[in-house]
Design an enzyme around this catalytic site. Structure first.
Site, PDB file in Angstrom:
ATOM      1  CE  LYS A 152       9.470 -12.842 -50.296  1.00  0.00           C
ATOM      2  NZ  LYS A 152      10.910 -13.138 -50.540  1.00  0.00           N
ATOM      3  CB  CYS A 156      16.184  -6.871 -35.672  1.00  0.00           C
ATOM      4  SG  CYS A 156      15.444  -8.387 -35.043  1.00  0.00           S
ATOM      5  CD  GLU A 181      17.792  -2.547 -38.309  1.00  0.00           C
ATOM      6  OE1 GLU A 181      17.712  -3.474 -37.487  1.00  0.00           O
ATOM      7  OE2 GLU A 181      16.915  -2.341 -39.179  1.00  0.00           O
ATOM      8  CD  GLU A 201      11.316  -9.000 -35.220  1.00  0.00           C
ATOM      9  OE1 GLU A 201      11.826  -7.868 -35.345  1.00  0.00           O
ATOM     10  OE2 GLU A 201      11.948 -10.047 -35.326  1.00  0.00           O
TER      11      GLU A 201
END
Length: 379
Positions: A75, A183, A281, A149
Site C-alpha cells: 500500500k 527521517c 520531529e 522504520e
C-alpha cells in the site's frame, strides 16, 4: 534523482546478496547428528510505504522481500501512489502473477487490513511513530512479524575541535534535503558553546544559498514545497511555537510569500533546553541550534529524544569520535559526516524509531525465517 538512482542500486544489491547468503556452517554440533541451517521465505509480506521517497522507500522493501522468496501486497501513501503503480505496470511481465500486488487507499483502512489479515505473514512499514503503533497493534492478534522504520530527530553533536566549515556545508544538504522531509535529517544541532557563534554564522551562510522553487522551474532548484497543506500548516505551527518559547530565527522562520506550500529554510538559535522543537520531529526545512558545555551534557541531551534513528558527531579527535559514536543511541552514527547511505550497510533505528533493518544483507534475514534441520547419521 535520489529516488531513481537509489532504487536501481537497491535492486542490484539485493540481486547479488540473494546469491551470496551466509549462515552458520553445517556441522555435527551434537554427536552423530548433522545440523543444517535453511533460510525459508515467510510467505506474504504486507508493506506500507511513505510519501517522502515514494519509489525508493518501496524499493527498500520490494527488493529484499522478493530476493528472500516472498510475495508482496504493498500500500503506497495515498498522497504519492503513482510511482508505485507505474513500477507495478513496468514489472508486470517480469514477475509471475500474484507475486507483486499494489492496493491503494488510506492507512486506517487498507494498512489496518494488511496488519490484521490472517493470511499476511509479516507487515513492514516506513512511516510515523503513530502509524507504527497502529500497525503493531493490528499485527498482535495474529502474532505476525513486524518491521518498522519510523521517525527520527537526528542530533548533530559538534565539538570544539570540529571542522566547523565542513559541518555547516554538510548540514546544508543533510538538514534540508527534500525540504527536510527526511527521517534521518540532521535537524538538531548541539554545538560546544565556545564555537557556537562561529558555527551558526557558517550554517546561516550555507543555508542562505539554497535555491527554493517549483521543482520544474529549473535545474538549480534544490528545495521544493512541502507535501500537503496539512503538513505545511503543521510545520508552520512548530515554528510559531518555537519562537513563542524563545527561539530566534537566524534565518527563515516562516512561510515564503506566494502560492504553494513553501517554508523558508530555517535556522533557529537561542533554543531553550527541552523546547518542543528540539524533541519532536518537525519534518520540514528547520534546523535548531543548541549549545552544550561538557561532553557528558552533549551525550545526555543527544540521547534524550524518544527517537534513535540517526546521529552524527563532529570532531577531529579520532578517539573521541569512536567513543561518542558508541554512546549515541542511534541505529546509524556518522562521524564527520551526515546522511550518507550505502546499500551494503543497514538502516534502521533504536527506541521509538522502530526495529527491523532496511538495506544490507540484514534485510534479507528480516524477510526470511531460519529453520534448523538435524539429521541422525548414526550407523
Amino acid at each position: 534523482e535520489d529516488d531513481i538512482a537509489g532504487s536501481i542500486d537497491s535492486f542490484r544489491f539485493m540481486a547479488g546478496a540473494a546469491r551470496a547468503t551466509t549462515s552458520l556452517a553445517a556441522g555435527e554440533y551434537a554427536e552423530d547428528h548433522l545440523s543444517v541451517i535453511v533460510r525459508e521465505p515467510l510467505g506474504v509480506v504486507g508493506v506500507v510505504t511513505p510519501w517522502n521517497y515514494p519509489l525508493l522507500m518501496a524499493a527498500w522493501k520490494i527488493a529484499p522481500i522478493l530476493a528472500a522468496g516472498n510475495t508482496i501486497v504493498l500500500k503506497p501513501s495515498e498522497q504519492t501512489p503513482l510511482t508505485t503503480l507505474k513500477f507495478a505496470e513496468l514489472v508486470a511481465d517480469l514477475l509471475p502473477a500474484g507475486v507483486f500486488n499494489v492496493v491503494t487507499g488510506l492507512g486506517p483502512v487498507v494498512g489496518a487490513r494488511l496488519s490484521e489479515h490472517p493470511k499476511v505473514d509479516m507487515i513492514a512499514l516506513t512511516g510515523s511513530v503513530n502509524s507504527g503503533r497502529a500497525v503493531a497493534r493490528g499485527a498482535a492478534e495474529t502474532i505476525k512479524r513486524v518491521h518498522l522504520e519510523l521517525g527520527g530527530k537526528a542530533p548533530v553533536v559538534i565539538f570544539a575541535d570540529a571542522d566547523l566549515s565542513a559541518a555547516a556545508e554538510s548540514l546544508r544538504a543533510a538538514g534540508y534535503w527534500n525540504s527536510g522531509q527526511e527521517c534521518g535529517a540532521g535537524c538538531r544541532v548541539l554545538v560546544h558553546e565556545s564555537v557556537a557563534e562561529r558555527f551558526t554564522q557558517l550554517l546561516v551562510e550555507q543555508v542562505r544559498t539554497l535555491v527554493v522553487g517549483e521543482p520544474t522551474a529549473g535545474a538549480d532548484v534544490e528545495i521544493g514545497p512541502l507535501i500537503s497543506k496539512a503538513h505545511y500548516d503543521r510545520v508552520l505551527n512548530h515554528l510559531e511555537r518555537a519562537q513563542a518559547d524563545g527561539a530566534k530565527a537566524a534565518l527563515g522562520g516562516g512561510a515564503l510569500e506566494g502560492p504553494g506550500y513553501f517554508v523558508a529554510p530555517t535556522v533557529l538559535t537561542d533554543v531553550p533546553e527541552g523546547a518542543a522543537c528540539t524533541l519532536e520531529e518537525i519534518f520540514g526545512p528547520v534546523v535548531t541550534v543548541e549549545t552544550f558545555s561538557t561532553e557528558e551534557e552533549a551525550i545526555a541531551r543527544a540521547n534524550e529524544v524518544p527517537y534513535g534513528l540517526a546521529a552524527s558527531a563532529w570532531t577531529l579527535n579520532p578517539q573521541l569520535g569512536h567513543d561518542v559514536a558508541s554512546r549515541l543511541e542511534a541505529g546509524t552514527v556518522w562521524v564527520n559526516s551526515h546522511l550518507v547511505l550505502a546499500n551494503e550497510m543497514p538502516w534502521a533505528g533504536f527506541k521509538s524509531s522502530g526495529y527491523g533493518r532496511d538495506l544490507s544483507a540484514y534485510a534479507l534475514d528480516d524477510y526470511s525465517r531460519t529453520k534448523h534441520v538435524m539429521h541422525n547419521k548414526a550407523r
